[in-house]
Design a protein around this motif. Sequence first.
Motif, short mmCIF file in Angstrom:
data_model
loop_
_atom_site.label_atom_id
_atom_site.label_comp_id
_atom_site.label_asym_id
_atom_site.label_seq_id
_atom_site.Cartn_x
_atom_site.Cartn_y
_atom_site.Cartn_z
N VAL A 128 -5.29 9.45 -10.77
CA VAL A 128 -4.37 9.03 -9.70
C VAL A 128 -4.87 9.51 -8.35
O VAL A 128 -4.86 8.78 -7.36
N ARG A 129 -5.35 10.76 -8.30
CA ARG A 129 -5.85 11.30 -7.03
C ARG A 129 -7.10 10.55 -6.57
O ARG A 129 -7.32 10.34 -5.38
N THR A 130 -7.93 10.13 -7.52
CA THR A 130 -9.12 9.37 -7.16
C THR A 130 -8.75 7.99 -6.65
O THR A 130 -9.38 7.45 -5.75
N GLN B 230 -3.95 -4.48 -4.90
CA GLN B 230 -2.90 -3.52 -4.54
C GLN B 230 -1.78 -3.50 -5.58
O GLN B 230 -1.26 -2.45 -5.96
N LYS B 231 -1.39 -4.70 -6.03
CA LYS B 231 -0.36 -4.78 -7.06
C LYS B 231 -0.82 -4.13 -8.36
O LYS B 231 -0.04 -3.44 -9.04
N ALA B 232 -2.08 -4.35 -8.71
CA ALA B 232 -2.61 -3.75 -9.93
C ALA B 232 -2.62 -2.23 -9.84
O ALA B 232 -2.27 -1.52 -10.79
N ALA B 233 -3.00 -1.70 -8.66
CA ALA B 233 -3.01 -0.25 -8.47
C ALA B 233 -1.60 0.31 -8.56
O ALA B 233 -1.35 1.36 -9.15
N GLN B 234 -0.65 -0.41 -7.95
CA GLN B 234 0.75 0.02 -8.00
C GLN B 234 1.26 0.05 -9.43
O GLN B 234 1.91 1.01 -9.86
N GLU C 44 0.83 -1.21 0.00
CA GLU C 44 0.00 0.00 0.00
C GLU C 44 0.87 1.26 0.00
O GLU C 44 0.61 2.21 -0.74
N ASN C 45 1.90 1.26 0.86
CA ASN C 45 2.80 2.42 0.90
C ASN C 45 3.52 2.61 -0.43
O ASN C 45 3.71 3.73 -0.90
N LEU C 46 3.91 1.49 -1.05
CA LEU C 46 4.59 1.58 -2.35
C LEU C 46 3.66 2.17 -3.39
O LEU C 46 4.08 2.98 -4.23
N GLY C 47 2.39 1.78 -3.34
CA GLY C 47 1.41 2.37 -4.26
C GLY C 47 1.29 3.87 -4.05
O GLY C 47 1.21 4.64 -5.02
N ASP C 48 1.29 4.31 -2.77
CA ASP C 48 1.21 5.75 -2.49
C ASP C 48 2.43 6.49 -3.02
O ASP C 48 2.33 7.60 -3.54
N VAL C 49 3.62 5.88 -2.86
CA VAL C 49 4.85 6.53 -3.35
C VAL C 49 4.81 6.65 -4.86
O VAL C 49 5.12 7.70 -5.44
N HIS C 50 4.40 5.57 -5.55
CA HIS C 50 4.29 5.63 -7.01
C HIS C 50 3.25 6.67 -7.44
O HIS C 50 3.43 7.38 -8.43
N ALA C 51 2.18 6.76 -6.68
CA ALA C 51 1.15 7.75 -7.00
C ALA C 51 1.70 9.16 -6.84
O ALA C 51 1.39 10.06 -7.64
N ALA D 10 -0.50 0.27 -12.19
CA ALA D 10 -1.18 1.32 -12.95
C ALA D 10 -0.56 2.69 -12.68
O ALA D 10 -0.32 3.48 -13.59
N ALA D 11 -0.26 2.96 -11.41
CA ALA D 11 0.35 4.25 -11.06
C ALA D 11 1.74 4.37 -11.65
O ALA D 11 2.14 5.43 -12.15
N GLN D 12 2.51 3.27 -11.63
CA GLN D 12 3.86 3.29 -12.18
C GLN D 12 3.83 3.54 -13.69
O GLN D 12 4.60 4.34 -14.22
N LYS D 13 2.93 2.83 -14.39
CA LYS D 13 2.82 3.02 -15.84
C LYS D 13 2.35 4.43 -16.17
O LYS D 13 2.83 5.04 -17.13
N ALA D 14 1.44 4.94 -15.37
CA ALA D 14 0.94 6.30 -15.61
C ALA D 14 2.07 7.31 -15.45
O ALA D 14 2.20 8.26 -16.23
N ALA D 15 2.92 7.10 -14.43
CA ALA D 15 4.05 8.03 -14.21
C ALA D 15 5.04 7.95 -15.37
O ALA D 15 5.54 8.97 -15.84
#
Length: 388
Positions: free
Chosen positions: A176-178, A244-248, A142-149, A250-255
Amino acid sequence: MFFASRRIPHSGLRHALSRALVSIGFVAGFYASSAIADELSDVSQLLRAGQHAQALTKADAFLSKNPRDAQMRFLKGVILTEQNKSAEAITIFTKLTEDYPTLPEPYNNLAVLYASSGQYDKARTALDMAIRTNPTYATAYENLGDVHAKLASQAYDKALQLDNNNTAAKSKLTMVRTLVGNTTGGTNPKVAVVAAAPTPAPAPMRAEPVKPEPAPKPVVKETPKVEAKPEVKPDHKAEQLAEQKAAQLAAQKAAQKAEADAKREAKAKANAAAEAEREQVMSAVNAWAKAWSARDVKAYLNAYASDFVLPPGQSRKDWADERRARIEDKGRISVKIETPQVTVSGNTATVKFRQIYDSDRTKANSRKTLVMTRQGNKWHIKQERSGS
């Protein structure tokens, strides 16, 4: 040996990562004596009561006799964090990762401390290590997802700074914010997670060797009780980790896409600016040829820079008089520019072209090079060469 901590509600990711708050919940290890457990409990109680200085003094006194005790060292890191001594806390947790590399919680706490100071790359590395030591550590995911976001948000913000009309970047930033809350400091409640579910450490990680008053076997029996979470079905837990992995991801690819888009946009703008410079240079060259063809001596001479490189032995006046005579004694002049090649470097430009000259007396088809210089907002001829 166990480490436990709680989640702290806050407003937005910026606040979530602004302080590495951890709980003071602490369970004595199965390999620790009852005296050591009492010491740990005393320090924990002082910390709960907000008596940080007293807790730190007692922890230091304990560690002077048991310098390798992992739990008390971890607890000292928590105390230092509560005292806003982030640098010292980072030193404690870093040394714990070196001495006990299989414990995920120190890596996780390091990540929160790094993120609180904006060091998101270091935070990401620490969380990767936490997950590597414990692949089922949901808190670290979860924290990793927040950092990537956060990284994705910064990339989209940069893209919007470069192009405020980039609707794609705006929609992605909103997405990303949503997904994980407003990463630039909104009002949606989020949590900063550090050192989550208790995780037993292997026997070599105990503090000081002591005579095992309680036999080691109870450790084996009770370990499943700590790790097991009956209220969460295995399939439900796997589903949560997958989400959680999928969200992470998605955020990484978006970045990554936002960064690539920003680079392409910057390159396109740089190319457009360079093309505009070349057009300005050619406009000056064409104006020079037009004045020459019109036998407009004043406009022709004004096309040359004040520091124009004169032929050896000639003054500016002698050179101007000679050019004026050559133009005025012709009844007709035509000068055409063909196949120009322009290169610009700062305030200097080089133009190579084929010059087609035709007058009532002479015809010539030759190669010519003009070296241009920018003076003010206009380009002028600083040097001219024929046959090259």
